[in-house]
Design a protein around this motif. Structure first.
Motif, PDB file in Angstrom:
ATOM      1  N   MET A   1       0.827  -1.209   0.000  1.00 36.15           N
ATOM      2  CA  MET A   1       0.000   0.000   0.000  1.00 36.15           C
ATOM      3  C   MET A   1       0.858   1.255   0.000  1.00 36.15           C
ATOM      4  N   ALA A   2       1.904   1.236   0.857  1.00 31.03           N
ATOM      5  CA  ALA A   2       2.797   2.398   0.923  1.00 31.03           C
ATOM      6  C   ALA A   2       3.515   2.601  -0.401  1.00 31.03           C
ATOM      7  N   GLN A   3       3.893   1.460  -1.037  1.00 25.50           N
ATOM      8  CA  GLN A   3       4.578   1.584  -2.319  1.00 25.50           C
ATOM      9  C   GLN A   3       3.645   2.144  -3.378  1.00 25.50           C
ATOM     10  N   ASP A   4       2.342   1.705  -3.361  1.00 26.66           N
ATOM     11  CA  ASP A   4       1.389   2.219  -4.325  1.00 26.66           C
ATOM     12  C   ASP A   4       1.156   3.701  -4.127  1.00 26.66           C
ATOM     13  N   THR A   5       1.100   4.131  -2.840  1.00 25.93           N
ATOM     14  CA  THR A   5       0.905   5.551  -2.556  1.00 25.93           C
ATOM     15  C   THR A   5       2.079   6.370  -3.045  1.00 25.93           C
ATOM     16  N   ALA A   6       3.295   5.829  -2.841  1.00 28.42           N
ATOM     17  CA  ALA A   6       4.487   6.552  -3.279  1.00 28.42           C
ATOM     18  C   ALA A   6       4.494   6.722  -4.780  1.00 28.42           C
ATOM     19  N   ARG A   7       3.985   5.653  -5.489  1.00 28.62           N
ATOM     20  CA  ARG A   7       3.972   5.762  -6.944  1.00 28.62           C
ATOM     21  C   ARG A   7       2.960   6.793  -7.428  1.00 28.62           C
ATOM     22  N   GLN A   8       1.914   6.994  -6.635  1.00 26.91           N
ATOM     23  CA  GLN A   8       0.844   7.870  -7.080  1.00 26.91           C
ATOM     24  C   GLN A   8       1.046   9.325  -6.671  1.00 26.91           C
ATOM     25  N   GLU A   9       2.087   9.601  -5.845  1.00 25.67           N
ATOM     26  CA  GLU A   9       2.319  10.976  -5.424  1.00 25.67           C
ATOM     27  C   GLU A   9       2.637  11.841  -6.640  1.00 25.67           C
ATOM     28  N   PRO A  10       2.000  12.993  -6.776  1.00 26.38           N
ATOM     29  CA  PRO A  10       2.234  13.833  -7.949  1.00 26.38           C
ATOM     30  C   PRO A  10       3.618  14.443  -7.928  1.00 26.38           C
ATOM     31  N   THR A  11       4.220  14.501  -9.073  1.00 21.84           N
ATOM     32  CA  THR A  11       5.506  15.193  -9.193  1.00 21.84           C
ATOM     33  C   THR A  11       5.266  16.685  -9.379  1.00 21.84           C
ATOM     34  N   ALA A  12       6.340  17.465  -9.237  1.00 22.47           N
ATOM     35  CA  ALA A  12       6.211  18.911  -9.406  1.00 22.47           C
ATOM     36  C   ALA A  12       5.760  19.211 -10.832  1.00 22.47           C
ATOM     37  N   PRO A  13       4.721  20.007 -10.989  1.00 20.56           N
ATOM     38  CA  PRO A  13       4.216  20.285 -12.340  1.00 20.56           C
ATOM     39  C   PRO A  13       5.246  21.042 -13.167  1.00 20.56           C
ATOM     40  N   ALA A  14       5.378  20.641 -14.410  1.00 18.43           N
ATOM     41  CA  ALA A  14       6.311  21.317 -15.308  1.00 18.43           C
ATOM     42  C   ALA A  14       5.687  22.609 -15.820  1.00 18.43           C
ATOM     43  N   ALA A  15       6.540  23.594 -16.017  1.00 13.05           N
ATOM     44  CA  ALA A  15       6.057  24.876 -16.532  1.00 13.05           C
ATOM     45  C   ALA A  15       5.776  24.750 -18.028  1.00 13.05           C
ATOM     46  N   PRO A  16       4.736  25.371 -18.516  1.00 14.36           N
ATOM     47  CA  PRO A  16       4.493  25.341 -19.971  1.00 14.36           C
ATOM     48  C   PRO A  16       5.558  26.152 -20.700  1.00 14.36           C
ATOM     49  N   ALA A  17       5.722  25.843 -21.960  1.00 14.98           N
ATOM     50  CA  ALA A  17       6.749  26.523 -22.763  1.00 14.98           C
ATOM     51  C   ALA A  17       6.528  28.027 -22.802  1.00 14.98           C
ATOM     52  N   ARG A  18       5.266  28.452 -22.795  1.00 18.45           N
ATOM     53  CA  ARG A  18       5.004  29.892 -22.886  1.00 18.45           C
ATOM     54  C   ARG A  18       5.478  30.634 -21.633  1.00 18.45           C
ATOM     55  N   ALA A  19       5.676  29.902 -20.507  1.00 20.06           N
ATOM     56  CA  ALA A  19       6.212  30.541 -19.303  1.00 20.06           C
ATOM     57  C   ALA A  19       7.730  30.663 -19.352  1.00 20.06           C
ATOM     58  N   LEU A  20       8.379  29.805 -20.127  1.00 15.08           N
ATOM     59  CA  LEU A  20       9.848  29.813 -20.199  1.00 15.08           C
ATOM     60  C   LEU A  20      10.375  30.649 -21.354  1.00 15.08           C
ATOM     61  N   LEU A  21       9.634  30.729 -22.432  1.00 14.88           N
ATOM     62  CA  LEU A  21      10.119  31.462 -23.598  1.00 14.88           C
ATOM     63  C   LEU A  21      10.473  32.922 -23.301  1.00 14.88           C
ATOM     64  N   PRO A  22       9.671  33.665 -22.492  1.00 19.19           N
ATOM     65  CA  PRO A  22      10.040  35.063 -22.217  1.00 19.19           C
ATOM     66  C   PRO A  22      11.337  35.226 -21.446  1.00 19.19           C
ATOM     67  N   LEU A  23      11.858  34.127 -20.883  1.00 25.50           N
ATOM     68  CA  LEU A  23      13.099  34.221 -20.112  1.00 25.50           C
ATOM     69  C   LEU A  23      14.344  34.165 -20.992  1.00 25.50           C
ATOM     70  N   ILE A  24      14.180  33.729 -22.253  1.00 14.77           N
ATOM     71  CA  ILE A  24      15.361  33.454 -23.072  1.00 14.77           C
ATOM     72  C   ILE A  24      16.146  34.733 -23.379  1.00 14.77           C
ATOM     73  N   LEU A  25      15.482  35.752 -23.900  1.00 23.81           N
ATOM     74  CA  LEU A  25      16.207  36.976 -24.269  1.00 23.81           C
ATOM     75  C   LEU A  25      16.853  37.658 -23.068  1.00 23.81           C
ATOM     76  N   PRO A  26      16.138  37.837 -21.924  1.00 22.82           N
ATOM     77  CA  PRO A  26      16.830  38.406 -20.762  1.00 22.82           C
ATOM     78  C   PRO A  26      18.023  37.571 -20.319  1.00 22.82           C
ATOM     79  N   ALA A  27      17.889  36.238 -20.342  1.00 22.16           N
ATOM     80  CA  ALA A  27      19.009  35.389 -19.934  1.00 22.16           C
ATOM     81  C   ALA A  27      20.193  35.542 -20.877  1.00 22.16           C
ATOM     82  N   LEU A  28      19.932  35.579 -22.175  1.00 18.03           N
ATOM     83  CA  LEU A  28      21.021  35.749 -23.134  1.00 18.03           C
ATOM     84  C   LEU A  28      21.693  37.112 -22.983  1.00 18.03           C
ATOM     85  N   ALA A  29      20.879  38.145 -22.739  1.00 15.49           N
ATOM     86  CA  ALA A  29      21.447  39.486 -22.562  1.00 15.49           C
ATOM     87  C   ALA A  29      22.336  39.542 -21.329  1.00 15.49           C
ATOM     88  N   VAL A  30      21.853  38.964 -20.239  1.00 14.49           N
ATOM     89  CA  VAL A  30      22.672  38.939 -19.015  1.00 14.49           C
ATOM     90  C   VAL A  30      23.945  38.129 -19.257  1.00 14.49           C
TER      91      VAL A  30
END
Length: 427
Positions: A1-30
């Motif tokens: 049961m504990a193993q099944d619960t561990a498998r079902q625990e949600p992982t950290a949600p990934a950010a959508p691409a539209r949230a990361l794309l605006p970071l590219i130009l500032p990061a490159l400039a820096v």
């Protein structure tokens, strides 16, 4: 049961691409800006170093690295840096003994004094590298400009981008930046997937690395004979050398607060820094010219002839350089501790090779650098990466990973070579 619960625990949600794309130009400039800042500071410091240690003594008819000239230049460097720390706005930044690689942004008005003090330190011969002041300057500029040009971006992002970009520029690869940032993220709660958090810093580190690679073509490879197929003796040597190199590093860490307190007792930067410069001149006279400066080009010269010196000479240079690092970091010179530690670890590793010729010089250098950096910086990824990149031998990485384990057990939980504002060692 504990193993099944561990498998079902949600992982950290990934950010959508539209949230990361605006970071590219500032990061490159820096990244590009941080790389150019590093090249500017290093280039000006090298020009000044050539004038101080070649052109001027040649014009005066004095030996370039004679004892008298070492004492004069290093003491004069202490006077000049002391004047900057005393009179410049913001006193050239916080006490460098209290700083690590990461630093809170300072006011832009502090930066001229900080950068002048750093360039004088790099050119004059104290055993410190450029990493800390350049990271601080880049973080301050990125934060100040970023908040004004892109106010909707999180303010905490700009110093992280600047740190990653500068580390990428210093090492000529974004891998080091990614390792440092991932190690920092491991120490605090992180929202989202790891690679989402590394996306912008990695872009900044890549831009910083490409900037220096295209302009200056830096290399850390010491040109030592590559390690062939490893055997059990190599594993034993790596384990012993890495742990043994960590011990003098730890000794320096424990002595660090007392040396800093002694210079603080002198009270005024125009007293502490010239005295520190004089002591560094005496140490330079004792250890020779290779124990001066940040140590990166000097360690390359040291490794050029790994069999050309007796073990006692390698060991003496390691001890003198370690003492010089302690003094320079304690008395107020502006600079970082990574590059001098590389020289110390390499000299220690070459001592092992000279004592036991069966130890390959590449293995001795890499293991010595690994142990010394672990003790001084307390950053495992940076220590492992730096040790591996010095030697162009893929087979050595597995040996270093194993050797890092007992070395880390020696240093973890011990004080760091960094002080709190009240002068106590940080753990």
């Amino acid at each position: 049961m504990a193993q099944d619960t561990a498998r079902q625990e949600p992982t950290a949600p990934a950010a959508p691409a539209r949230a990361l794309l605006p970071l590219i130009l500032p990061a490159l400039a820096v990244g590009v800006g941080a790389g150019l800042m590093f090249l500017l500071v290093s280039g000006l410091a090298e020009e000044l170093q050539g004038a101080l240690w070649q052109d001027l003594p040649d014009a005066l008819g004095i030996g370039r690295y004679s004892v008298v000239w070492m004492l004069v230049v290093l003491t004069a460097t202490g006077v000049l840096v002391g004047l900057v720390v005393w009179k410049a706005p913001g006193h050239a930044g916080p006490d460098p003994a209290t700083l690590g690689l990461a630093a809170a942004p300072v006011r832009p008005a502090v930066l001229p004094g900080l950068l002048v003090a750093a360039m004088l330190t790099l050119a004059g011969g104290p055993s410190l590298g450029p990493e800390n002041p350049v990271i601080m300057a880049n973080a301050a500029l990125a934060f100040w400009l970023g908040r004004r040009l892109l106010p909707r971006m999180p303010g905490a992002l700009w110093p992280v981008l600047a740190e990653a970009a500068t580390i990428g520029a210093l090492f000529g690869t974004p891998v080091a930046a990614a390792l440092v940032i991932s190690e920092a993220l491991a120490g605090r709660p992180v929202k989202g997937a790891l690679w989402d958090n590394l996306f912008a810093p990695l872009a900044a580190g890549a831009a910083g690395a490409m900037t220096t690679a295209l302009v200056a073509r830096p290399t850390f490879d010491l040109g030592l004979p590559p390690l062939g197929r490893p055997h059990w003796g190599d594993l034993l040597a790596a384990l012993v050398i890495a742990s043994a190199a960590a011990l003098p590093g730890l000794a320096a860490v424990y002595v660090f607060p007392y040396v800093h307190r002694a210079f603080s007792w002198l009270g005024h930067p125009l007293v502490a820094l010239p005295v520190g410069g004089l002591v560094l001149g005496l140490l330079g006279a004792l250890g020779g010219r290779l124990t001066l400066f940040k140590g990166l080009s000097e360690v390359a010269e040291l490794a050029r002839d790994p069999d050309g010196r007796p073990a006692g000479q390698f060991a003496a240079m390691a001890v003198v350089k370690l003492a010089a690092l302690l003094v320079a970091a304690s008395c107020g010179f502006r600079g970082g501790r990574i590059f001098p530690s590389v020289f110390i670890g390499a000299a220690f590793g070459l001592t092992a090779h000279a004592l036991v010729p069966a130890v390959p010089p590449a293995l001795g250098v890499a293991a010595g650098v690994l142990g010394m950096l672990m003790a001084v910086t307390r950053q495992g990824w940076v220590s492992l990466f730096t040790a591996a990149v010095l030697v162009s031998s893929p087979t050595i990485l597995a040996l270093l990973c194993v050797a890092s384990l007992p070395a880390w057990l020696l240093v973890t939980g011990r004080p760091q070579m960094q002080l709190s504002t009240d002068g106590r060692a940080i753990r």
